[in-house]
Design an enzyme around this catalytic site. Structure first.
Site, short mmCIF file in Angstrom:
data_model
loop_
_atom_site.label_atom_id
_atom_site.label_comp_id
_atom_site.label_asym_id
_atom_site.label_seq_id
_atom_site.Cartn_x
_atom_site.Cartn_y
_atom_site.Cartn_z
N ASP A 219 28.16 1.73 34.80
CA ASP A 219 27.26 1.11 35.76
C ASP A 219 26.26 0.18 35.04
O ASP A 219 25.72 0.54 34.00
CB ASP A 219 26.49 2.22 36.49
CG ASP A 219 25.69 1.71 37.65
OD1 ASP A 219 26.29 1.21 38.61
OD2 ASP A 219 24.44 1.81 37.61
N GLU A 268 38.38 8.57 19.46
CA GLU A 268 38.61 9.89 18.86
C GLU A 268 39.56 10.73 19.70
O GLU A 268 40.12 11.71 19.23
CB GLU A 268 37.28 10.67 18.79
CG GLU A 268 36.35 10.26 17.71
CD GLU A 268 34.98 10.92 17.92
OE1 GLU A 268 34.85 11.90 18.69
OE2 GLU A 268 34.01 10.41 17.32
C1 NOJ Z 1 25.77 -0.78 40.58
C2 NOJ Z 1 26.33 0.20 41.56
O1 NOJ Z 1 27.62 -0.19 41.91
C3 NOJ Z 1 25.38 0.23 42.72
O2 NOJ Z 1 25.91 0.94 43.81
C4 NOJ Z 1 24.06 0.80 42.26
O3 NOJ Z 1 23.13 0.72 43.31
C5 NOJ Z 1 23.52 0.00 41.07
N1 NOJ Z 1 24.50 -0.29 40.10
C6 NOJ Z 1 22.39 0.77 40.40
O4 NOJ Z 1 22.90 1.88 39.74
#
Ligand code: NOJ
Length: 530
Positions: A219, A268
């Protein structure tokens, strides 16, 4: 029945990992051309009847995914979370939130998926934690980004950075200091200058790898390192610059050092473990840096998703993606954007175009990500009542931006029941009445349904031999390319296009005409032949 996971270039060896056997020693890494199905857990299937999707529910639908013909499943965050951002605010990275089940449910999901020949990718959220994470609660400020404010009394935020959910990216705490949160205030950004943060995430990676996951979706993968001195951007409307301009809080060079560390850990482990970056760098060249051989395996290609429905934008993004020389990914929808049936015009037109887009995406070299419900042709739900909206953007924008709930409406599995088979009870968001006819049960045996199309196309894709990519010229409104004997052609124009009947038609997205050795390909239709 256990399906074979590998289709091409398998080496001879068999590796036993838990309950599964996967081939190893092959030259072809599974993720390079995998079709990966995104499960947004809280909207996919609810096992305990509380109206919120969970791991037992998702686990019960694994046979559906195996039958659909995807290679892997990506699960969005199911970790302990106060749910300020649908689980992207993680309080404990090594446990499952009771809303979504237990750690045993996660283990069971992985085992069952593997037994069906499906790989499992889990989300990891390293840019920020929840404000309920034990570090933040314990006041370990050196693991977050705290700064004094500006102004005579520190009453102004330390700089002009904006939260992607609206408003300033800073919140002031009682002692007068401010902490950074590029998203909601409940999501404080972690301080990646602190070695403790590095060590913690390496350990989290190992935790899930030890449980058998095949990879990670990272993310905000471009966010962890901030420009030295955290300079002002200089203007507002910063969200609009995402993916097109340089920003001091995104895509800083230092982020690549983190991925070199992570890659060593992934290497790994046996069995081709991988990681895909959710990154919005300002150019394809900058995106390619994330997938250098000692970094990540893939980065999402959001430019494909942003292309308007016309030949030229798609041609441009395909060219730019393939020219970058990095492993390509293709995405049409996910849990953060309007569903593409709606983006392409909605209703029958949108669905017709979405069918053609599926053939296009699944014909391109690289791997494809399918968002849950896209195989059912679900549209964006644009008219959710205000009072059910849960996306933090809705609150943070002062009720001006409705947010992303419209693409997160629970999946309809059956044509009856309180939430169309999603839950024994009412779902956390209401489904439109006409979704009964879009349910998986309704589409399952209908030969012309979107579900049948996806199933057929995914099956056909497995049996095809793909050669090198090469554009074919059928005029400016048509996208056509070959990959060896295989050809994909999409008519984006407004008139029927005629072409000499090619070899064997493998699959078409909609009906086409055939007369006197000529194929008549209607607008918004795609065809595969070999
Ligand atoms: C991207 C994620 O796909 C989204 O749903 C989220 O709100 C933001 N990152 C923050 O984590």
């Amino acid at each position: 029945m256990v399906r074979s996971v590998f289709r091409k270039g398998n080496g001879p060896g068999l590796l036993k990992v838990g309950a599964r056997s996967f081939n190893v020693g092959m030259t072809h890494e599974w993720w390079r051309d995998a079709v990966i199905y995104q499960v947004y857990v809280r909207s996919f299937a609810d096992g305990d009847g509380d109206g919120i999707g969970d791991l037992p529910g998702a686990r019960s639908r694994l046979p559906y995914l195996a039958d659909l013909g995807v290679d892997a499943v990506w699960l969005t965050p199911f970790y302990t979370s106060p749910m300020a951002d649908g689980g992207y605010d993680v309080a404990d990275y090594r446990d499952v939130d009771p809303l979504f089940g237990t750690l045993d449910d996660a283990k069971g999901f992985i085992v069952d998926a593997h037994a069906l020949g499906l790989r499992v990718i889990v989300d990891i959220v390293p840019n920020h934690s929840s404000d309920q994470h034990e570090w933040f609660r314990a006041g370990l400020r050196d693991r977050y980004i705290f700064r004094p404010g500006k102004g005579s009394d520190g009453e102004l935020p330390p700089n002009d950075w904006e939260s992607l959910f609206g408003g300033p990216a800073w919140t002031r705490v009682q002692d007068g200091n401010w902490y950074l949160h590029l998203f909601a205030r409940e999501q404080p950004d972690l301080n990646w200058e602190n070695p403790d943060v590095h060590a913690e995430f390496l350990d989290i990676l190992r935790f899930w790898l030890d449980l058998g996951v095949d990879g990670f979706r990272i993310d905000v993968a471009h966010g962890m390192v901030k420009a030295p001195g955290m300079p002002d951007v200089g203007h507002s409307g910063q969200l609009d610059l995402l993916g097109s301009a340089e920003l001091p809080y995104f895509d800083q060079d230092g982020v690549h050092e983190i991925y070199r560390e992570w890659r060593k850990v992934l290497n790994e482990y046996p069995g081709d473990r991988m990681a895909v970056a959710e990154a919005w760098p300002p150019s394809p060249e900058r995106t390619a840096l994330y997938v250098r051989p000692d970094e990540l395996h893939q980065a999402f290609n959001f430019h494909f998703l942003k292309a308007d429905w016309a030949a030229e934008p798609f041609r441009a993004v395909i060219d730019e993606t393939l020219a970058a020389g990095a492993p390509a990914t293709w995405v049409l929808s996910n849990h953060d954007v309007h569903r593409h049936v709606t983006r392409y015009g909605g209703g029958d037109l949108g669905r017709r175009r979405a069918r053609a887009a599926a053939l296009l995406m699944l014909a391109l070299p690289g791997s494809a990500y399918v968002y849950q419900g896209e195989e059912l042709g679900l549209p964006e739900v644009l008219d959710l009542p205000d009072e059910v909206l849960q996306d933090p953007r809705w609150e943070r924008s002062g009720h001006t931006v409705r947010g992303r709930d419209g693409c997160r409406v629970p999946v309809p599995w059956t044509s009856t029941g309180p939430s169309l088979g999603f839950s024994k009870g009412t779902g956390w968001l209401p489904q439109p009445e006409d979704w009964a006819k879009l349910s998986a049960a309704e589409q399952q045996d209908a030969p012309e349904s979107m579900l049948s199309l996806y199933r057929n196309v995914l099956r056909a894709r497995r049996g095809l031999e793909f050669g090198p990519f090469e554009w074919l010229d059928f005029g400016e409104d048509v996208l056509a390319f070959r990959r060896g004997e295989f050809v994909c052609i999409v008519n984006f124009g407004s008139t029927v296009m005629r072409l000499t009947e090619p070899g064997r038609v493998v699959v078409a997205s909609s009906h086409y005409g055939l007369e006197g050795g000529q194929i008549q390909l209607p607008p918004d239709t795609a065809l595969w032949w070999e």
